[in-house]
Structures are given as structure tokens and as C-alpha cells.
Motif scaffolding. Structure first.
Motif, short mmCIF file in Angstrom:
data_model
loop_
_atom_site.label_atom_id
_atom_site.label_comp_id
_atom_site.label_asym_id
_atom_site.label_seq_id
_atom_site.Cartn_x
_atom_site.Cartn_y
_atom_site.Cartn_z
N MET A 158 -8.55 9.24 -16.00
CA MET A 158 -8.13 9.20 -14.60
C MET A 158 -9.32 9.12 -13.64
O MET A 158 -9.21 8.55 -12.57
N ILE A 185 -9.75 -1.28 -12.13
CA ILE A 185 -9.73 0.17 -11.84
C ILE A 185 -9.10 0.95 -13.00
O ILE A 185 -9.65 1.99 -13.41
N ILE A 234 0.88 12.35 -8.76
CA ILE A 234 0.22 11.62 -9.85
C ILE A 234 1.03 11.85 -11.12
O ILE A 234 1.16 12.99 -11.57
N CYS A 272 0.71 9.47 -13.89
CA CYS A 272 0.13 8.76 -15.03
C CYS A 272 -1.30 8.38 -14.70
O CYS A 272 -1.76 8.59 -13.58
N GLU A 273 -1.98 7.79 -15.70
CA GLU A 273 -3.33 7.29 -15.41
C GLU A 273 -3.45 5.82 -15.80
O GLU A 273 -4.52 5.31 -16.03
N SER A 322 -1.33 3.36 -14.04
CA SER A 322 -0.78 2.58 -12.93
C SER A 322 0.67 2.14 -13.16
O SER A 322 1.11 1.15 -12.57
N HIS A 323 1.39 2.86 -13.98
CA HIS A 323 2.78 2.48 -14.25
C HIS A 323 3.81 3.21 -13.38
O HIS A 323 4.79 2.63 -12.93
N GLY A 337 4.17 4.93 -10.40
CA GLY A 337 4.49 4.73 -8.99
C GLY A 337 4.74 6.00 -8.20
O GLY A 337 5.13 5.94 -7.03
N CYS A 365 -3.15 5.53 -6.74
CA CYS A 365 -4.02 5.93 -7.86
C CYS A 365 -4.87 4.77 -8.32
O CYS A 365 -5.74 4.94 -9.16
N THR A 366 -4.59 3.56 -7.79
CA THR A 366 -5.31 2.38 -8.28
C THR A 366 -6.01 1.69 -7.11
O THR A 366 -6.16 0.47 -7.06
#
Lengths: 277, 165
Positions: free
Chosen positions: A1, A38, B41, B43-44, B46-47, B49, B63-64
Motif C-alpha cells: 500500500m 501507482i 481503504i 484494498c491495495e 485499486s479494486h 472503490g 488510493c491511486t
């Protein structure tokens, strides 16, 4: 992350961006929409000392509709591709494909240039651009050069763009009136890369066929295209199956992927034929 | 490297500023620097939303986005979607009425995304709502009541618009 630290640059023109790339070499990368880069940085699969944000560079924006070609700035987003009525009239398959990429949020920021330059065989636009016989324009320290999409991809994440070049524009010949166009994609769920996907153009005695995520690059097959132009659908599918080289992963074993590839290609051909006039 | 930069944003109509490393993700800047903790947050990759905010008129997964990229932009979060008197906005009210949330973790992202979806398509079909919300995952509701809430929001917002005309 948590991505590693970097120095951030936001140049206002292409020459400045190239200057920063030249100064920092492979320590630097450009960021477009950031929706492949990213995530990689957050997983520390990419660690960069310098990030060059292209968002202020006007030369990279805009959709230009000409009589025989369409030109897309590299920073045109998937959302812009979908909502541009003139583009949908000129080359409808671009909207059809873009709607199968990612999800709404990603499409607002992800760009056509980032999609084609990324080099991930999972991306959809590379195969479509090969089918459409697009040309990519690269700008570097020695000026610009054009590379056909069909020659651009060498291996996974490996393209003919060199580290000190930026992909600036994509030029696409407008298919002749009456050409049937289709992009059909099999995927596990919204936002997934394809298990198999096929781009097909057919009409006026010509045809063009390319497929996505069935090799370490997109796959355009001249032989499959020629067979389809001659009305030989079985020959087209056989030639394409001879050209792909899928790998086993979470999306399935190789025999399954080969099966899906044939099914999807036939569906795309049917769809393109039904739209031909 | 990684020196802090001066960041200026408009968030929910208010100009805010702060210092942050360029690598700071917009979601972290909102939550940790500005204490705007509605966006979540989940996830890490980007799924999910859950971090969705409205950025210059677009639904974006915060997050992206590096805060450096967002510098100078206009952001709306779920906190900014209440009415001027602090009561629930139409979409928020409809999520309540149609039981469009359970744990509430996806809800800020869902509502912020629905806000933009209805701006762009004020009369969506059920299918268009489902497709238009596909960048937002929910573990609790099974989506059915979220779809109902958004369709009901569309009807209400259109009625308000018609009454004003």
C-alpha cells in the motif's frame, strides 16, 4: 500500500519532460493516469526516484477526427474515448473495447497512451490498436518517430519505446464505411484482464484480427486476417490458434485458454459480420 | 528526495492546505492530514472503490492518486454531500430508506460514486446503475438495495429538478 518516496515533477511541455527523463535515466518514469504504475509502486514492484506527471502537457491531449485518420493524444482518458460521439461514429469498436476495460473510476483517469505503452499483455488496447493498424508516435531527445502498433510489442513489459522517449499520439486509419467491427472479451468479472479477447474488422474485401492476453504480447495474425478476408472462418481461427502462446495462471490452464480463444474469436467474427454492410 | 511539498486543495467547498510527501496517497492525506475519514481503504490493488471521491468532476479512487497529482484540485467527499442545513442529501437519505448499507464501510465511496453517476446519467436503467457502480465492491448488501436506493435517488432528484423548473 505504501509506495517508496520520490521526487515529483510536473512539467508543462514535452521538451521539459524529456529533459527530466534524460537527467535521471532509469531512475525516472512518466505517470499518466497512474492506474498501472501507482499500484505497482504501492506493491514496491516499481521504485522510482523521480516521477514525471504528464497531466499539464497540452500536446498530449485531444481527439482529432480527420477524414481518413483519427488521432488520439496519449493522455486521452478511457472516459473521453467512451463519451466522444464523433469517435464513436468514426471507429465504434474503440468505445466497445473501452467499456470493457476496468471500471468507471479507473476509466476517468486511465489513458489510452498509458494502456498501450504499459506493455502488459493483459491490457486491451494494444490488441485493438494492432487490429486497427494504428501507429504510435514517440517523442525523444532526437525528435519524433512513428512505430506501427504491430511492431511495437516485443515481450511482456518490453516495447520498442526507449527509456528516454514518451509516447505522444496514436494515429488510427478510419475503417472504410460499412466495415464490421467488434471487440469481444471473456473475463472473470468486471475489471479483470481478459482470459481471452478478440478484435475483428471485416468488410470491403479486407479483414484484420488480433487477440489479447494469449501470449506475452498482443497477437496480430496476418494469416488469420487473410483467411477471414477470404471468408474462411475456420482457417482464420486455425491460423490464430497457431499464433497464440497462452500461459497457465489463475484464469485457467493452457488447453482451456486455447478453447476460450477459439470461442471468443468466433463470437467476435460473428459480431463483426452482423455489423458489416 | 521525499521532501515535503505544500499542498492546496478545495475539499467540500473549503480551501485547505498542508504539507505532505509527494508519495502520500490522496486517501491518506484526506484521512490523516485533514481528518476527513468518510472515504475508506478496502484494498491495495485499486479494486474496491471504498476510497472513491469526486475529483474535478470525476469519480476517482483516491488510493491511486498521489496527493502531488491532486494538488490544486477540487474534491468532494461523502461529507460534502449533506444538505446545507446538515441534513442528509437525497442519495444519503435513499440509502437509509432502502437499506442500501449494513456495515457502512463501502457506503461513502458508493454514495460519492452514485452522486457522479446521476450527474452524468440522471435517468439510468437498473443495468446502467449496476454497470456504473461496478468499480465499488460491497461485502454486505448483495448490491440489490444499493441499486434500489440509487434508482429512488434518481427519481427524487428529477422530481426536485422538475418542481424547480
Amino acid at each position: 500500500m505504501i509506495p517508496a518516496g520520490f521526487e515529483y515533477h510536473r512539467p508543462a511541455d514535452l521538451s521539459s519532460a524529456i529533459g527530466i527523463l534524460l537527467e535521471h535515466g532509469d531512475e525516472a518514469r512518466v505517470v499518466a493516469g497512474g492506474h498501472s504504475l501507482i499500484p505497482m509502486m504501492k506493491l514496491r514492484m516499481a521504485e522510482l526516484a523521480h516521477v514525471i506527471d504528464l497531466q499539464d502537457i497540452g500536446e498530449l491531449k485531444g481527439i482529432e477526427l480527420g477524414a481518413s485518420t483519427v488521432t488520439l493524444g496519449a493522455m486521452v482518458t478511457q472516459h473521453e474515448l467512451i463519451t466522444h460521439e464523433g469517435l464513436a461514429k468514426a471507429i465504434p469498436v474503440i468505445r466497445e473495447a473501452a467499456l470493457q476495460i476496468a471500471d468507471p473510476q479507473v476509466r476517468y483517469v486511465g489513458t489510452i497512451g498509458g494502456n498501450v505503452a504499459n506493455g502488459d499483455p493483459g491490457n486491451d488496447m494494444p490488441g485493438l490498436m494492432q487490429c486497427l493498424d494504428a501507429t504510435f508516435t514517440l517523442f525523444g531527445p532526437d525528435g519524433t518517430r512513428d512505430v506501427p502498433a504491430r511492431d511495437f510489442y516485443q515481450a511482456a513489459y518490453f516495447t520498442s519505446r526507449s527509456d528516454d522517449e514518451i509516447l505522444t499520439r496514436i494515429t488510427i486509419p478510419v475503417p472504410a464505411a460499412g466495415t464490421g467491427q467488434a471487440y469481444v472479451k471473456q473475463k472473470r468479472k468486471i475489471g479483470d484482464y481478459a482470459t481471452a479477447a478478440a478484435a475483428v474488422l471485416i468488410g470491403n474485401g479486407t479483414a484484420s484480427v488480433a487477440m489479447t492476453n494469449l501470449s506475452d504480447t498482443p497477437v496480430y495474425s496476418a494469416e488469420a486476417s487473410e483467411a477471414l478476408a477470404n471468408g474462411d472462418i475456420d482457417g482464420c481461427v486455425a491460423a490464430m490458434l497457431a499464433s497464440i502462446d497462452p500461459q497457465e495462471d489463475m484464469r485457467g490452464p493452457i488447453p482451456f485458454k486455447r478453447h476460450v480463444a477459439a470461442v471468443i474469436l468466433r463470437r467476435a467474427i460473428d459480431s463483426a459480420l452482423s455489423r458489416k454492410s | 528526495m521525499s521532501n515535503k511539498m505544500h499542498v492546496k486543495l478545495t475539499v467540500n467547498g473549503e480551501e485547505v492546505e498542508g504539507l505532505a510527501e509527494p508519495r502520500t496517497l490522496l486517501i491518506h492525506f484526506l484521512r490523516e492530514n485533514l481528518k476527513i475519514t468518510g472515504p475508506h481503504i478496502g484494498c491495495e490493488t485499486s479494486h474496491c472503490g471504498a476510497c472513491t471521491v469526486d475529483l474535478n468532476g470525476k469519480s476517482v479512487k483516491s488510493c491511486t492518486v498521489f496527493v502531488a497529482q491532486a494538488n490544486g484540485s477540487d474534491i468532494t467527499t461523502v461529507e460534502g454531500l449533506v444538505n446545507a442545513d446538515g441534513s442528509l442529501g437525497v442519495i444519503q437519505e435513499m440509502f437509509r430508506e432502502h437499506h442500501g448499507l449494513q456495515c457502512g464501510f463501502c457506503t461513502p465511496g458508493m454514495i460519492t460514486r452514485a452522486h457522479r453517476l446521476l450527474q452524468e446519467n440522471p435517468n439510468p436503467t437498473e443495468e446502467e446503475v449496476r454497470f456504473g457502480m461496478a468499480g465499488n465492491l460491497c461485502r454486505c448488501t448483495g448490491y440489490q438495495n444499493i441499486v434500489k436506493a440509487i434508482l429512488a435517488s434518481a427519481a427524487q432528484l428529477n422530481a426536485v429538478k422538475e418542481a424547480a423548473e
